[in-house]
Scaffold this motif. Structure first.
Motif, mmCIF file in Angstrom:
data_model
loop_
_atom_site.group_PDB
_atom_site.id
_atom_site.type_symbol
_atom_site.label_atom_id
_atom_site.label_comp_id
_atom_site.label_asym_id
_atom_site.label_seq_id
_atom_site.Cartn_x
_atom_site.Cartn_y
_atom_site.Cartn_z
ATOM 1 N N ASP A 286 0.820 -1.205 0.000
ATOM 2 C CA ASP A 286 0.000 0.000 0.000
ATOM 3 C C ASP A 286 0.858 1.261 0.000
ATOM 4 O OD1 ASP A 286 -2.671 1.269 0.278
ATOM 5 O OD2 ASP A 286 -1.817 1.961 2.176
ATOM 6 N N THR A 287 2.055 1.166 0.574
ATOM 7 C CA THR A 287 2.932 2.340 0.637
ATOM 8 C C THR A 287 3.721 2.538 -0.652
ATOM 9 O OG1 THR A 287 3.151 2.017 3.024
ATOM 10 C CG2 THR A 287 4.776 3.442 1.948
ATOM 11 N N LEU A 288 4.230 1.445 -1.227
ATOM 12 C CA LEU A 288 5.133 1.558 -2.369
ATOM 13 C C LEU A 288 4.431 1.410 -3.712
ATOM 14 C CD1 LEU A 288 8.110 -0.575 -0.967
ATOM 15 C CD2 LEU A 288 7.828 1.915 -0.897
ATOM 16 N N PHE A 289 3.401 0.559 -3.771
ATOM 17 C CA PHE A 289 2.787 0.258 -5.073
ATOM 18 C C PHE A 289 1.282 0.497 -5.046
ATOM 19 C CE2 PHE A 289 6.264 -2.731 -4.208
ATOM 20 C CZ PHE A 289 7.165 -2.362 -5.196
ATOM 21 N N ARG A 290 0.862 1.589 -4.432
ATOM 22 C CA ARG A 290 -0.574 1.809 -4.278
ATOM 23 C C ARG A 290 -1.263 1.964 -5.625
ATOM 24 N NH1 ARG A 290 -2.526 6.497 -0.324
ATOM 25 N NH2 ARG A 290 -1.581 4.997 1.125
ATOM 26 N N LEU B 159 0.462 -4.031 -10.120
ATOM 27 C CA LEU B 159 1.075 -5.121 -9.367
ATOM 28 C C LEU B 159 0.462 -5.247 -7.977
ATOM 29 C CD1 LEU B 159 3.299 -7.299 -9.126
ATOM 30 C CD2 LEU B 159 4.842 -5.489 -8.319
ATOM 31 N N TYR B 160 0.178 -4.115 -7.355
ATOM 32 C CA TYR B 160 -0.429 -4.143 -6.022
ATOM 33 C C TYR B 160 -1.830 -4.741 -6.074
ATOM 34 C CZ TYR B 160 -2.562 -2.421 -1.720
ATOM 35 O OH TYR B 160 -3.225 -2.335 -0.530
ATOM 36 N N HIS B 161 -2.545 -4.467 -7.148
ATOM 37 C CA HIS B 161 -3.898 -5.018 -7.293
ATOM 38 C C HIS B 161 -3.854 -6.542 -7.378
ATOM 39 C CE1 HIS B 161 -8.061 -5.358 -8.555
ATOM 40 N NE2 HIS B 161 -7.670 -6.035 -9.628
ATOM 41 N N TYR B 162 -2.980 -7.069 -8.230
ATOM 42 C CA TYR B 162 -2.892 -8.526 -8.370
ATOM 43 C C TYR B 162 -2.297 -9.175 -7.120
ATOM 44 C CZ TYR B 162 -4.132 -8.176 -13.293
ATOM 45 O OH TYR B 162 -4.806 -7.957 -14.463
ATOM 46 N N MET B 163 -1.366 -8.490 -6.474
ATOM 47 C CA MET B 163 -0.792 -9.038 -5.245
ATOM 48 C C MET B 163 -1.850 -9.142 -4.151
ATOM 49 S SD MET B 163 2.361 -7.566 -2.941
ATOM 50 C CE MET B 163 1.355 -6.200 -2.343
ATOM 51 N N THR B 164 -2.729 -8.165 -4.071
ATOM 52 C CA THR B 164 -3.806 -8.210 -3.081
ATOM 53 C C THR B 164 -4.752 -9.370 -3.353
ATOM 54 O OG1 THR B 164 -3.674 -5.801 -2.870
ATOM 55 C CG2 THR B 164 -5.650 -6.882 -2.016
#
Length: 411
Positions: A305-309, A313-318
């Protein structure tokens, strides 16, 4: 048998109450409403009840026609007690030698189960009752109106959930440590060297497990019921009606009890399946994976949430992090049933029944969501996945406990 008679009697009463409640959607104190709209879930439930009743009836009648219908020992004992109460004389019962399974069950019960049931069920039940009585004594109805007495019921439900979950942990620890000796180097001799195959040993210990958990849970429920009765007697008949109105009408009071039952079984049974492996390194590995996974999940989500908000990539990681634990639990449960069935620790029929129950429960929830999709703007797939995981955790001990006992016995 007496057990089947009690179960089916309770099931018939529950189904009859459900059937009558369809005509009182606004409560039993309101006017009767014709049941004109039958949902898909209600239709399937009535069809399932009809098929089950037809099957059980024809099966029982076939036993009567063939002359193979025999009363169970429990029913014969009940007849002896009833005759003793009516005639005033208690007939002498001949000493019947116990079978190997019955002797082992009694020895295991006295060794580790009885203490767990008394400490967790009676101890926590009395503690909960004392605390609830203190709450009742300090509750002043003159400072509030009648509707706020429902808050007293909520306090009782919260206390029952808390003490129930704590009792589940305590009874799991006491029963889990009851199969191994000091140092956890081997299974206790009377269990490891019992003249029974693994399947009979597993079934014997599993019955004691169900008995212990049932008595413990009954202690919590009895304390909850006594708390409600004492509250009604303490504050008068009007308050008594207010306290039980939500229970009689269903609604919000049914869900906490249902969650208490599910949570109690999931926590106690799955913890016992870990403890009955008899290996300390397995205990600490399971604890480390559970708490370490939670910490790792929190750290990874915060970093993402801090680095890739704003990154894809953050969406798929979540999505992966949310789907991975439920899928691992469901896959692990399926693998446990496969291994236990291959080792003949459980029957193939039992595995199929567990799979059918899991699929029916998930399908039932999906149908319920589809019926209410217009209110929630579609199906909440995340909630469905959580329910599928919860259903897997409910069914997992029926396979993991036989595997744990076999692993512990043949170390």
């Amino acid at each position: 048998s007496l057990t089947k008679f009690t179960f089916w009697s309770a099931a018939i009463v529950a189904l009859f109450w459900w059937f009558i409640s369809r005509y009182f959607p606004n409560g039993y104190y309101q006017k009767i409403v014709p049941w004109r709209a039958v949902t898909l879930g209600e239709f399937l439930l009535m069809q399932l009840v009809g098929i089950a009743a037809w099957y059980q009836g024809t099966r029982a009648f076939a036993h009567v026609r063939n002359g193979t219908a025999l009363p169970s020992p429990q029913w014969e004992q009940l007849q002896v007690w009833c005759n003793g109460l009516l005639t005033g004389s208690v007939p002498e019962q001949p000493i019947v030698p116990l079978s190997r399974k019955a002797a082992l069950a009694r020895l295991h019960w006295r060794d580790s189960c009885q203490r767990a049931a008394l400490l967790a069920g009676v101890g926590f039940g009395l503690t909960m009752l004392v605390i609830n009585v203190l709450v009742i004594a300090n509750f002043d109805p003159s400072r509030t109106n009648q509707n706020n007495f429902s808050q007293l019921v909520e306090v009782f439900l919260i206390s029952s959930m808390f003490f129930g979950l704590v009792a589940a942990i305590i009874v799991a620890v006491l029963m889990g440590e009851g199969t191994t000796g000091s140092g956890r180097t081997e299974m206790k001799q009377f269990l490891a060297k019992a003249p029974l195959v693994d399947r009979d040993l597993n079934s014997t210990l599993f019955r004691n497990l169900l008995k212990t958990l049932g008595l413990t849970f009954m202690g919590i429920i009895v304390a909850l019921g006594l708390s409600l009765i004492i509250a009604g007697i303490w504050h008068g008949a009007e308050v008594f009606q207010v306290l039980f109105s939500s229970v009689i009408r269903g609604g919000g009071s049914i869900l906490p009890v249902f969650l208490l039952v599910i949570g109690f079984w999931v926590i106690a049974a799955n913890m016992i399946s870990v403890f009955w492996t008899g290996r300390s390194w397995f205990y600490f590995t399971a604890i480390g994976v559970f708490f370490g996974g939670i910490v790792f999940y929190i750290i990874l989500m915060n970093l993402g949430d801090t680095l890739f908000r704003n990154s894809i990539l953050y969406h798929y990681m979540t999505i992966v992090l949310l789907l991975l634990p439920p899928l691992l639990i469901c896959a692990g449960t399926f693998a446990a049933y496969m291994v236990a069935c291959r080792r003949k620790l459980i029957s193939q029929t039992g595995s199929i029944v567990a799979l059918v129950l899991w699929m029916c429960s998930v399908t039932g929830v999906l149908i319920w969501m589809l019926e209410r999709s217009q209110y929630y703007h579609g199906v909440v797939w995340g909630l469905l996945l959580i329910y599928a995981t919860l259903a897997a955790l409910v069914l997992a001990p029926f396979a993991t406990i036989p595997l744990a006992l076999s692993w512990n016995r043949h170390r």
